[in-house]
Design an enzyme around this catalytic site. Structure first.
Site, mmCIF file in Angstrom:
data_model
loop_
_atom_site.group_PDB
_atom_site.id
_atom_site.type_symbol
_atom_site.label_atom_id
_atom_site.label_comp_id
_atom_site.label_asym_id
_atom_site.label_seq_id
_atom_site.Cartn_x
_atom_site.Cartn_y
_atom_site.Cartn_z
ATOM 1 N N LYS A 173 0.832 -1.207 0.000
ATOM 2 C CA LYS A 173 0.000 0.000 0.000
ATOM 3 C C LYS A 173 0.865 1.255 0.000
ATOM 4 O O LYS A 173 0.641 2.192 -0.780
ATOM 5 C CB LYS A 173 -0.939 -0.015 1.210
ATOM 6 C CG LYS A 173 -2.041 1.045 1.152
ATOM 7 C CD LYS A 173 -2.809 1.125 2.462
ATOM 8 C CE LYS A 173 -3.465 -0.172 2.827
ATOM 9 N NZ LYS A 173 -4.633 -0.503 1.988
ATOM 10 N N ARG B 298 -3.835 2.673 8.406
ATOM 11 C CA ARG B 298 -4.074 1.404 7.720
ATOM 12 C C ARG B 298 -2.811 0.558 7.675
ATOM 13 O O ARG B 298 -1.707 1.079 7.655
ATOM 14 C CB ARG B 298 -4.547 1.639 6.272
ATOM 15 C CG ARG B 298 -5.809 2.456 6.156
ATOM 16 C CD ARG B 298 -6.127 2.696 4.692
ATOM 17 N NE ARG B 298 -7.288 3.549 4.519
ATOM 18 C CZ ARG B 298 -8.316 3.287 3.728
ATOM 19 N NH1 ARG B 298 -8.329 2.182 3.033
ATOM 20 N NH2 ARG B 298 -9.327 4.125 3.622
ATOM 21 N N GLY C 289 -8.446 -7.610 4.096
ATOM 22 C CA GLY C 289 -9.312 -7.785 5.248
ATOM 23 C C GLY C 289 -8.679 -8.464 6.442
ATOM 24 O O GLY C 289 -9.333 -8.636 7.468
ATOM 25 N N MET D 165 -5.945 -7.516 8.287
ATOM 26 C CA MET D 165 -5.382 -6.677 9.345
ATOM 27 C C MET D 165 -6.235 -5.437 9.532
ATOM 28 O O MET D 165 -7.203 -5.201 8.808
ATOM 29 C CB MET D 165 -3.924 -6.356 9.023
ATOM 30 C CG MET D 165 -3.042 -7.579 9.134
ATOM 31 S SD MET D 165 -1.312 -7.226 8.836
ATOM 32 C CE MET D 165 -1.346 -6.775 7.120
ATOM 33 N N ARG E 50 -3.489 -1.500 -6.089
ATOM 34 C CA ARG E 50 -2.670 -2.695 -5.875
ATOM 35 C C ARG E 50 -2.980 -3.681 -6.990
ATOM 36 O O ARG E 50 -4.029 -3.584 -7.640
ATOM 37 C CB ARG E 50 -2.961 -3.334 -4.517
ATOM 38 C CG ARG E 50 -4.401 -3.777 -4.318
ATOM 39 C CD ARG E 50 -4.652 -4.239 -2.904
ATOM 40 N NE ARG E 50 -6.056 -4.575 -2.678
ATOM 41 C CZ ARG E 50 -6.584 -4.813 -1.486
ATOM 42 N NH1 ARG E 50 -5.834 -4.749 -0.404
ATOM 43 N NH2 ARG E 50 -7.860 -5.119 -1.355
ATOM 44 N N HIS F 111 -16.018 -8.560 1.359
ATOM 45 C CA HIS F 111 -14.967 -9.414 1.917
ATOM 46 C C HIS F 111 -15.086 -10.834 1.377
ATOM 47 O O HIS F 111 -14.109 -11.439 0.936
ATOM 48 C CB HIS F 111 -15.058 -9.412 3.447
ATOM 49 C CG HIS F 111 -14.073 -10.339 4.111
ATOM 50 N ND1 HIS F 111 -14.392 -11.654 4.427
ATOM 51 C CD2 HIS F 111 -12.796 -10.154 4.493
ATOM 52 C CE1 HIS F 111 -13.340 -12.228 4.986
ATOM 53 N NE2 HIS F 111 -12.358 -11.348 5.043
ATOM 54 N N SER G 68 15.074 -41.479 -8.901
ATOM 55 C CA SER G 68 13.843 -40.714 -8.716
ATOM 56 C C SER G 68 13.728 -40.418 -7.226
ATOM 57 O O SER G 68 13.709 -41.350 -6.410
ATOM 58 C CB SER G 68 12.625 -41.511 -9.194
ATOM 59 O OG SER G 68 11.449 -40.758 -9.006
ATOM 60 N N ASP H 43 8.845 -40.011 1.499
ATOM 61 C CA ASP H 43 9.558 -40.796 2.513
ATOM 62 C C ASP H 43 10.886 -40.160 2.881
ATOM 63 O O ASP H 43 11.338 -40.275 4.026
ATOM 64 C CB ASP H 43 9.770 -42.231 2.020
ATOM 65 C CG ASP H 43 8.636 -43.145 2.437
ATOM 66 O OD1 ASP H 43 7.763 -42.697 3.198
ATOM 67 O OD2 ASP H 43 8.609 -44.311 2.001
ATOM 68 N N CYS I 51 9.486 -37.572 -7.644
ATOM 69 C CA CYS I 51 8.136 -38.127 -7.805
ATOM 70 C C CYS I 51 7.293 -38.027 -6.540
ATOM 71 O O CYS I 51 6.176 -38.534 -6.510
ATOM 72 C CB CYS I 51 8.212 -39.579 -8.262
ATOM 73 S SG CYS I 51 9.036 -40.681 -7.098
ATOM 74 N N TYR J 243 13.409 -33.977 -14.629
ATOM 75 C CA TYR J 243 11.944 -33.919 -14.691
ATOM 76 C C TYR J 243 11.359 -33.885 -13.287
ATOM 77 O O TYR J 243 12.027 -34.224 -12.303
ATOM 78 C CB TYR J 243 11.373 -35.111 -15.471
ATOM 79 C CG TYR J 243 11.524 -36.450 -14.777
ATOM 80 C CD1 TYR J 243 10.565 -36.908 -13.873
ATOM 81 C CD2 TYR J 243 12.626 -37.270 -15.036
ATOM 82 C CE1 TYR J 243 10.704 -38.129 -13.235
ATOM 83 C CE2 TYR J 243 12.770 -38.493 -14.403
ATOM 84 C CZ TYR J 243 11.803 -38.918 -13.500
ATOM 85 O OH TYR J 243 11.936 -40.127 -12.866
#
Length: 892
Positions: free
Chosen positions: A26, A100, A109, A111, A356, A472, A781, A786, A848, A868
């Site tokens: 802002k 503000r 909306g 803050m 904005r 809002h 891969s 995990d 993957c 990839y």
């Protein structure tokens, strides 16, 4: 000496217009608008760096800030020729300011804001005298007390709302605009009483105390629960902080020549190149956003399309509208993007309060990016960089079938496009809880507020009785990609009773309803859907993205349907085919259990012989869909406990298939019980112990590949992946099984196919010993699901109990199972890639895990040079766009 306050407007622009890191979005844009000559009320910005210091010093302000803020107020006084706290009933009147927030990215909306600051029992009289409008002055004062009491004093907002409603009822009024100056005076007196009752002290009269209270409240709102939830949902770091913008007030509530509004330079729902917005005559900004009054349309075309009666701004204020339209065009050319603008008209003079980059739906984002590139406002590469890859998810799922029957209950405003069916829920906490239990919910509210952020995120769609297209609910829903119908005024919602009524019908909590955010329709029951069409702007942007990306994109898929979806979405192969998912139907699970529970190789092979043709058929179906593309098949991986029988009928069916007694099977099942099965007898450990399992799977793969190659003339390219390898020797043993089986099949059929054998890197030891493992493995891969669990020592299935707290406390920047832990897990990936390439320079490297569809993780994969990424089918387009953006970022 560190500087914290930066002035803007009136010819004094201290900050760098584009410095959002320091000034917040802002503040940077206010500075920017002022610097190009737009009518911006003067003010100053307290930098984001003060937010961090404010918390470091125990929520206190450093002494040097007071002098800087005093200079900032003096700047506003000089430009406006008004004095802060001036109670003189002559001259230009007292200076009032707004306070503000302004983080470096938009958090609509989330803050706090305080308007009309500087009013007290004396300055309100001065404002009435100097403005010539007593009603306006006292209306502004009651607004200030109500807002300040809520935001700064943290008093019950409902008590003030209730007092207002009682005051209107006593006078027989329906609208705030019907209240007179005396009515507002009486309400202000009542508000003073409420403050004393609730706070224990009179309402603050010193304007400087008011100012510092508001500044502290804005900084404090950075750590409000709703702001933390929003940051967590949108991956905004908690250490960024917010700026505070203090700006001279201009007033849209000074009669019929005054107004306030919110507008977009293009339609944020569709992307159409047409002004889009709402305004209210004789109102302040919160009136438009809160939906307390039904707003009016900005343009004549929009009003006529909606068949609305109140005049549009274009018709009611043609001169000012013309000025505003010119500003829209200037701002869009200046910022080279669609803008979200707040403006006020004070007695015929236009003032710009904010601009904005506007929140938009995925459909609008695509259209705006493509249109702006075609208009030569931006380049094709900039268009690719403009669209948030995650937002594409909005476009990749079904929409309502236009030919299906619709039991329409009512119609509101089409505030955010898309469609959703779910059970009606009237409370955000309940919505979150029921969504966590797997239910699809529609959040139904009179109007939403920032406190509803968690419920809105949990919901599949949002329905409100009040509010406009810029309310809002509408703005947040569009940013989240949730369908939203707002302003459905025919709905009578009783949240306490968990019911709403419309046209003689009731919707109770738990009733199924459907929203069409593109038409505004609210329907009873569920409505069938159709698959999306991904052509037009989507197709154009994907072509541009594919031109610039380096990494290939594959899909995680193990059914023909998933493979077909992935291929239609542009997948360039299968990066992970999980074979264990093929074994859970009723017929196969019995044979799998027979194989697991067998006490010798002969018993296992008897069961595997039954599974072989089924497994071969699986691979034939997949290879046919993915003809000509690589398919990475992971051999059986899961812990054995996932297949073991538990119920008596399950043991009975296995006993019958195996020809052994139930008690024998139960004894065997008990022998196979593991205390920590995820780290137990799974992955390649199964193959090492029972090589006949992997032998069967390899035979099924090669026989299927040869069959499909013979049918199509285009042999598939299988990549056989050995899971959970920790040592070179494990991979050697399993590769021997695969190679031996391949040669046997090739000899039997007098034909062959090219194939590779590699491994999934999902253990820290495998990453560290990647150089040795690459002597055997032809590809890696990275199974980052995990690998994350084993590196962090955290169970993905149980982590939800504490991960939110960990993210909130900054232990993890993001959920490490959603976005890759680059510092820890990422370093292991990088080590493995470097050591693997050193041994085998042409080794193929991919990822993957679920991170393969996460844009931030894909950016990391580009930096490491992986070949990839592989994502779930519906995330393939997201991965394609993210890979393109990662390539652009790498080029600088």
């Amino acid at each position: 000496m560190t500087r914290y306050v930066y002035r803007f407007g009136g010819g004094a622009n201290d900050g760098a217009a584009g410095d959002k890191t320091l000034l917040g979005g802002k503040g940077a844009n206010l500075d920017g608008m002022a610097s190009i000559g737009l009518p911006v009320p003067p003010g100053f910005t307290i930098a984001t760096t003060m937010c961090a210091r404010y918390y470091e010093e125990g929520e206190k302000f450093p002494e040097e800030l007071f002098a800087e803020v005093a200079n900032g107020i003096a700047h506003i006084e000089t430009v406006t020729d008004k004095k802060f706290g001036d109670a003189t009933p002559t001259g230009n009147g007292p200076l009032l300011v707004s306070v503000r927030s302004g983080a470096r990215v938009s958090m609509p909306g989330m803050m706090d804001t305080v308007l009309n600051l500087g009013l007290n029992d004396q300055t309100v009289e001065a404002l009435a005298a100097t403005s010539g409008d007593e009603r306006f002055a006292w209306d502004s004062y009651r607004r200030f007390i109500q807002m300040y009491s809520d935001v700064v004093l943290c008093l019950d907002h409902g008590a003030f709302e209730e007092a207002l409603e009682i005051a209107k009822e006593d006078r027989g009024f329906h609208l705030d605009t019907e209240m007179t100056a005396n009515d507002w005076k009486a309400l202000v007196a009542k508000y003073h009483e409420l403050v004393v009752e609730e706070w224990g002290k009179p309402f603050p009269q010193d304007v400087h105390d008011q100012l510092w209270g508001a500044v502290g409240a804005v900084f404090g709102s950075w750590q409000a629960e709703r702001a933390k939830v929003y940051r967590r949902l949108n991956n905004i770091p908690g250490d960024w902080g917010t700026a505070v913008n203090v700006q001279a007030m201009v007033f849209g509530n000074m009669g019929d020549t005054s107004a306030t509004g919110v507008a977009f330079t293009r339609d944020p729902a569709t992307g159409e190149n047409a002004y889009y917005g709402e305004f209210l005559i004789n109102a302040q900004g919160e009136d438009v956003v809160a939906g307390i009054r039904t707003p009016q349309y900005l343009t004549k075309d929009a009003r006529e399309t909606a068949h609305a009666k109140p005049l549009s701004m274009e018709e009611a204020m043609p001169v000012v509208y013309g000025e505003l339209a010119a500003v829209f065009d200037l701002l869009e050319r200046h910022y080279r993007d669609m803008q979200d603008i707040e403006f006020t008209v004070e007695r015929g003079k236009l003032w710009m309060l904010q601009t904005r980059t506007g929140k938009r739906t995925a459909k609008a984002a695509l259209k705006i990016a493509v249109d702006m590139a075609n208009e030569d406002l931006i380049t094709q590469e900039e268009a690719v960089a403009r669209v948030d890859p995650s937002a594409l998810d909005q476009l990749l799922h079904p929409t309502l079938d236009p030919d299906a029957h619709r039991d329409v209950l009512t119609k509101g405003l089409p505030a955010s496009p898309g469609a959703a069916s779910g059970i009606a829920v009237f409370d955000s906490d309940v919505a979150e809880k029921r969504a966590e239990m797997g239910e699809s919910v529609i959040l139904v509210r009179v109007e939403t507020s920032p406190e509803d952020i968690h419920g809105m995120h949990a919901a599949k769609g949002i329905l409100t009785a009040r509010g406009g297209m810029t309310s809002h609910a509408a703005v947040v829903a569009r940013g989240m990609g949730r369908p939203c119908v707002s302003g459905a005024g025919a709905l009578a919602i009783d949240a306490a009773a968990k019911v709403c009524r419309v046209a003689g019908r009731e919707i109770r909590e738990g009733d199924l309803i459907t929203l069409d955010g593109s038409t505004g329709e609210v329907m009873a029951g569920s409505v069938p859907t159709v698959q999306p069409e991904l052509a037009g702007d989507f197709g154009t942007l994907m072509v541009w993205a594919d031109k610039v990306r380096r990494m290939r994109v594959r899909a995680n898929a193990e059914t023909p349907h998933d493979c077909q979806v992935a291929r239609e979405f542009g997948a360039e192969g299968v990066g992970l085919c999980r074979t264990e998912h093929m074994f859970f139907d009723d017929k196969r699970i019995t044979w799998v259990r027979q194989m697991i529970l067998a006490e010798n190789e002969a018993g296992r092979r008897a069961a595997l012989d039954k599974l072989l043709p089924e497994q071969r058929g699986d691979f034939v179906s997949i290879f046919e869909v993915m003809t000509g593309l690589p398919v990475t098949i992971r051999l059986l991986d899961p812990p054995l406990h996932e297949f073991l029988p538990h119920a008596e009928e399950d043991f009975a069916s296995v006993a019958e298939a195996a020809g052994v007694g139930i008690e024998t099977l139960k004894r065997r099942a008990n022998e196979l019980h593991e205390f920590n099965p995820m780290l137990g007898h799974r992955g390649c450990r199964l193959g090492v112990t029972y090589p006949e399992i992997y032998e069967m799977q390899a035979r099924a793969i090669f026989e299927a590949a040869l069959e499909v190659g013979s049918k199509t003339g285009a042999a598939p390219f299988p990549e056989i992946m050995i899971p959970l390898v920790a040592t070179k020797r494990e991979l050697e043993l399993m590769k021997e099984v695969v190679d031996r089986t391949a040669q046997a099949v090739f000899k039997e059929q007098n034909a062959s196919v090219e194939y590779h054998v590699g491994t999934m890197i999902e253990l820290p030891r495998a990453a560290l010993k990647a150089g040795e493992i690459a002597e055997v493995g032809e590809f890696f891969s990275f199974g980052t699901n995990d690998l994350t669990q084993t590196t962090l020592g955290v169970s993905r299935d149980d982590a939800s109990r504490f991960l939110t707290t960990y993210v909130d406390k900054g232990i993890y920047a993001r959920d490490p199972f959603v976005s890759l832990d680059i510092e820890g897990v990422g370093e292991l990936v990088q080590i493995a890639a470097e050591r693997g390439r050193k041994t085998r320079p042409n080794i193929k490297l991919g990822i993957c895990g679920e991170h393969g569809g996460d844009p931030a993780s894909i950016t990391f994969c580009e930096s490491v040079g992986l070949d990839y990424v592989s994502a779930s089918p519906y995330r393939v387009p997201i991965a394609r766009l993210a890979a393109a953006q990662a390539a652009l970022k790498a080029r600088g």
